[in-house]
Scaffold this active site. Structure first.
Site, PDB file in Angstrom:
ATOM      1  N   HIS A   8       1.713  -2.321  -9.900  1.00 36.60           N
ATOM      2  CA  HIS A   8       1.807  -3.426 -10.855  1.00 36.60           C
ATOM      3  C   HIS A   8       2.018  -2.921 -12.276  1.00 36.60           C
ATOM      4  O   HIS A   8       1.828  -1.737 -12.579  1.00 36.60           O
ATOM      5  CB  HIS A   8       0.518  -4.260 -10.802  1.00 36.60           C
ATOM      6  CG  HIS A   8      -0.700  -3.447 -11.128  1.00 36.60           C
ATOM      7  ND1 HIS A   8      -1.071  -3.134 -12.413  1.00 36.60           N
ATOM      8  CD2 HIS A   8      -1.619  -2.864 -10.309  1.00 36.60           C
ATOM      9  CE1 HIS A   8      -2.171  -2.399 -12.387  1.00 36.60           C
ATOM     10  NE2 HIS A   8      -2.527  -2.212 -11.126  1.00 36.60           N
ATOM     11  N   GLU A  82      -6.181  -3.695  -4.345  1.00 36.64           N
ATOM     12  CA  GLU A  82      -6.712  -2.386  -4.720  1.00 36.64           C
ATOM     13  C   GLU A  82      -7.953  -2.039  -3.900  1.00 36.64           C
ATOM     14  O   GLU A  82      -8.640  -2.920  -3.367  1.00 36.64           O
ATOM     15  CB  GLU A  82      -7.048  -2.372  -6.216  1.00 36.64           C
ATOM     16  CG  GLU A  82      -7.482  -1.005  -6.764  1.00 36.64           C
ATOM     17  CD  GLU A  82      -6.466   0.115  -6.545  1.00 36.64           C
ATOM     18  OE1 GLU A  82      -6.239   0.479  -5.374  1.00 36.64           O
ATOM     19  OE2 GLU A  82      -5.931   0.624  -7.540  1.00 36.64           O
TER      20      GLU A  82
END
Length: 219
Positions: A8, A82
């Protein structure tokens, strides 16, 4: 299948060097938004047929310009979020407790998969890989020839170190992935995976001219 794993764009927590793995997580900084806006051009040569993002806001914001440019729906999946930090959440990455996070991730990559992140919400390497594998398997089963997944730095480093036959834990330790860095792999869940490039650098295939996972000049 050709698989593009994209980290990201930059977040405020990246700037502050804080572990920030809980949902929904922060948005993007102004730089992060520019990084996301640059992805369609950066990936212009890739014939992306399916696009995934994690359940954390930052990946969805990063994927949005690419989705708009290609007319693609973004498939939101928790499995590529994550790696959960547990009790280490919000720790500065340069403290002893903060460094424990990546030490644990790299231990998972090196085979110690039953270790757990400390505290409630902390997961094991086995659990983290299983959830990531499930999303990759779903994408492979979709019939798409090229798939992009906007995910997270530690999760990408772990999964590629374990699943790409020409990468390993030492490579993951030596190669952090910058915001909107892209790892390109090819293969399948049944046949295994081979990393082709890491953030623009070619990756030497195992047993083909150099140590496994050694990056070489892309020219």
């Amino acid at each position: 299948m050709r698989l593009l794993l994209v980290r990201h764009g930059e977040t405020p927590s990246n700037v502050a060097s804080l572990l920030d793995t809980a949902a929904p997580g922060p948005g993007l900084t102004a730089l992060g938004a520019r990084q996301a806006a640059a992805l369609p051009e950066a990936l212009a040569d890739e014939d992306i047929e399916a696009l995934y993002a994690s359940t954390l806001v930052r990946t969805q914001l990063t994927a949005a310009p690419l989705a708009a440019a290609r007319g693609l729906r973004v498939h939101i999946r928790d499995g590529i979020r994550e790696l959960a930090a547990g009790d280490l959440e919000r720790e500065p990455g340069d403290t002893e407790r903060g460094r424990l996070y990546m030490r644990t991730v790299l231990a998972w990559a090196d085979g110690e998969r039953e270790l757990r992140m400390p505290g409630p919400g902390g997961e094991s390497g086995t659990e983290a890989l299983a959830r990531y594998d499930a999303v990759v398997a779903e994408a492979a089963g979709s019939g798409a020839r090229t798939v992009a997944m906007v995910s997270h730095g530690a999760a990408i480093r772990l999964w590629t170190a374990v699943r790409a036959r020409n990468l390993d834990a030492d490579f993951a330790a030596a190669h952090p992935l910058r915001n909107t860095g892209v790892v390109v792999l090819e293969g399948s869940p049944d046949d295994g995976w081979r990393a082709l490039s890491w953030a623009g650098a070619l990756v030497t295939p195992a047993r083909e001219g150099g140590p496994a996972g050694r990056p070489v000049d892309a020219g």
